[in-house]
Enzyme design. Structure first.
Site, short mmCIF file in Angstrom:
data_model
loop_
_atom_site.label_atom_id
_atom_site.label_comp_id
_atom_site.label_asym_id
_atom_site.label_seq_id
_atom_site.Cartn_x
_atom_site.Cartn_y
_atom_site.Cartn_z
N ALA A 193 0.84 -1.19 0.00
CA ALA A 193 0.00 0.00 0.00
C ALA A 193 0.88 1.24 0.00
O ALA A 193 2.03 1.20 -0.43
CB ALA A 193 -0.93 -0.03 1.22
N GLY B 91 2.63 2.89 6.50
CA GLY B 91 1.99 1.84 7.28
C GLY B 91 0.69 2.28 7.93
O GLY B 91 0.08 3.29 7.58
N THR B 92 0.26 1.48 8.90
CA THR B 92 -0.98 1.76 9.62
C THR B 92 -0.94 3.13 10.27
O THR B 92 -1.89 3.91 10.18
CB THR B 92 -1.22 0.67 10.69
OG1 THR B 92 -1.46 -0.58 10.05
CG2 THR B 92 -2.41 1.03 11.57
N GLY C 68 -9.89 0.64 25.48
CA GLY C 68 -8.49 1.00 25.42
C GLY C 68 -8.32 2.34 24.73
O GLY C 68 -9.29 3.03 24.41
N HIS D 225 8.12 29.73 32.82
CA HIS D 225 6.83 30.12 33.38
C HIS D 225 6.17 31.12 32.44
O HIS D 225 6.83 32.02 31.92
CB HIS D 225 7.04 30.79 34.75
CG HIS D 225 5.77 31.34 35.34
ND1 HIS D 225 4.84 30.54 35.95
CD2 HIS D 225 5.30 32.61 35.40
CE1 HIS D 225 3.84 31.29 36.38
NE2 HIS D 225 4.10 32.56 36.05
N ALA E 170 4.53 3.18 17.18
CA ALA E 170 5.30 3.58 16.00
C ALA E 170 6.72 3.97 16.38
O ALA E 170 7.68 3.62 15.67
CB ALA E 170 4.60 4.73 15.29
N ASP F 135 5.50 -4.05 15.15
CA ASP F 135 4.39 -4.77 15.78
C ASP F 135 4.52 -6.28 15.70
O ASP F 135 3.96 -6.99 16.54
CB ASP F 135 3.07 -4.34 15.14
CG ASP F 135 2.69 -2.92 15.51
OD1 ASP F 135 3.45 -2.27 16.24
OD2 ASP F 135 1.62 -2.44 15.06
#
Length: 464
Positions: free
Chosen positions: A37, A41-42, A185, A443, A319, A311
């Site tokens: 593809a 990736g995903t 999740g 700050h 990632a 994965d």
């Protein structure tokens, strides 16, 4: 059949694969990357990036709606807003195209040859790729498996029609009236929260006693409170059993009682599993760690010359972990003696509020035998948080009681994701709470909460 050869063949152009290929190319290694593809990736195409785009669009719309109801504390009032989801999705797709095009350009710049097609492993030195022009056989000296993962499908709720994976949920051009999210999740909550802000009636069903079950309940409480404030119905100890497409009713079992919930769409987010079958990885007979490929500290599999990253190697499926692994493999292939030696692996949930976890949670630290102290500082006392109108959350530093060594840092709150780098750096550099407390923080910023949490750990709180 056409034959090619190369020094390094990377199978999969996700975050791990393309980073590995780029680094190999930069080192002068003859490198080919194979992807069926678009590159990225995903994460880039149907995960991290498009989900954050949807989250941003939903937040903008929700903010506009809140200004239209006459209750804006800022005194800003607008007409009732509307949203064109087709246009929103087109904008999201444009962001993705821009980034995938960038990855393609980086691969070319590094001299990496890119082959578009489905690659299937023949043996540890050869891959066949089904391209648009026919079959291509590529021989290599080293093979890197980076084929990623896919959503887990429930047998009782197979994907299709009104049953969506995260991929389909991120591409809806029309808003459903109701959405049931199966799985509490981070993926389900990120997308579910976005749709709730877009005006969809959202219900979440989580089988465990609390949402985000991989983290402690103290961290998830602000997220749960925000979900309820947005009108999201959260059901715990709830198991999805079936869905009737004709009546659009989801059947669940909650505390041993059967319930039915109307749901025009059902989003199933119960985990992800490695993609190994498409690439015929099984022909190599590699050692496994459960359903994942077993690797050592150099990302080597049980076969000489075959590496695995991302994965396919197991949790955490992130990632940035894949990218780090990809760099290590490239360095090894370039002849350098490196190995995985990471103390910190940040995890960010882009929920509302955002949640960041780096290092050990309190219970994890105690389980490892540490005498720990957890120092927590509320965002309610932070000036920058007040100006952002969001004070729900805190920063927590987990450290050894005697030495002050930082073992973990967690935060939940508006904008906390941007502090993940500081958290990781503190742990990688073996910082103590004294180091953090003595470091000047600008700050007014949210980052001051980290210094304040460290001061609390030393018993020297200033603004608490």
């Amino acid at each position: 059949m056409t034959d090619l050869s190369c020094k390094v063949l990377v199978l999969g152009a996700g975050p791990g694969g393309y980073v590995c290929a780029i680094r190999c190319g930069q080192s002068g290694l003859d490198t080919i990357i194979v992807e069926k593809a678009a590159p990225g990736g995903t994460c880039l195409n149907v995960g991290c990036i498009p989900s954050k785009a949807l989250i941003h669009a939903a937040e903008q719309f929700h903010t506009a709606r809140s200004m239209a109801d006459g209750h804006s504390a800022l005194g800003i009032f607008v007409a009732e807003p509307t949203i064109d989801m087709a246009r929103t999705v087109a904008w999201k797709d444009g962001v993705v195209r821009q980034l995938t095009g960038g990855v393609s350009g980086l691969l070319r710049k590094a001299g990496v040859r890119r082959i578009d097609g489905l690659g299937r492993i023949v043996d540890g030195k050869c891959v066949e790729v089904q391209t648009r022009d026919g079959t291509l056989r590529i021989r290599c000296e080293s093979l890197v498996i980076a084929t990623g993962s896919r959503p887990v499908e429930l047998p009782s709720l197979p994907f299709g029609g009104n049953i969506l994976s995260s991929t389909e949920a991120l591409s809806l051009t029309e808003l459903p009236r109701s959405l049931a999210v199966v799985g509490g999740g981070y993926i389900g909550l990120e997308i579910g929260t976005a749709y709730a802000k877009l005006g969809v009636n959202v219900s979440v069903f989580e089988a465990q006693p609390h949402i985000l079950p991989q983290y402690d309940e103290e961290l998830s409480k602000p997220v749960l409170a925000r979900l309820k404030a947005l009108g999201v119905k959260v059901h715990l100890r709830a198991v999805a059993e079936s869905y009737d497409h004709s009546t659009r009713m989801l059947t669940t079992r909650i505390n041993d009682q059967q319930h039915q919930t109307e749901a025009e769409k059902v989003l199933v987010t119960v985990g992800r599993k490695p993609v190994l079958d498409e690439a015929a990885v099984n022909v190599l007979g590699l050692d496994m760690n459960g359903r994942y490929l077993r690797i050592d500290e150099k990302c080597r599999t049980s076969m000489r010359g075959v590496y695995a990253i991302g994965d396919v190697t197991g949790e955490p499926m992130l990632a940035h972990r894949a990218m780090a692994q990809g760099e290590i493999v490239a360095e090894i292939l370039a002849g350098h003696n490196v190995a995985w030696d990471k103390r910190a692996m940040p995890a960010v949930c882009f929920t509302d509020p955002e949640l960041v976890v780096v290092g050990l949670l309190p219970d994890q630290a105690r389980a490892e035998g540490h005498d720990v102290k957890a120092s927590t500082y509320s965002l309610r006392a932070n000036g920058r948080a007040l100006t952002l109108e969001r004070q729900d959350g805190f920063v927590r530093i987990v450290h050894e009681r005697q030495t002050g060594l930082v073992l973990g840092i967690q935060a939940v709150g508006e904008g906390c994701a941007e502090m993940a780098g500081e958290f990781s750096l503190a742990i990688e550099m073996c910082a103590t709470v004294t180091d953090i407390a003595a470091t000047v923080h600008a700050h007014p910023t949210l980052g001051e909460t980290v210094q304040e949490a460290a001061l609390m750990g030393l018993g020297k709180a200033l603004h608490a």
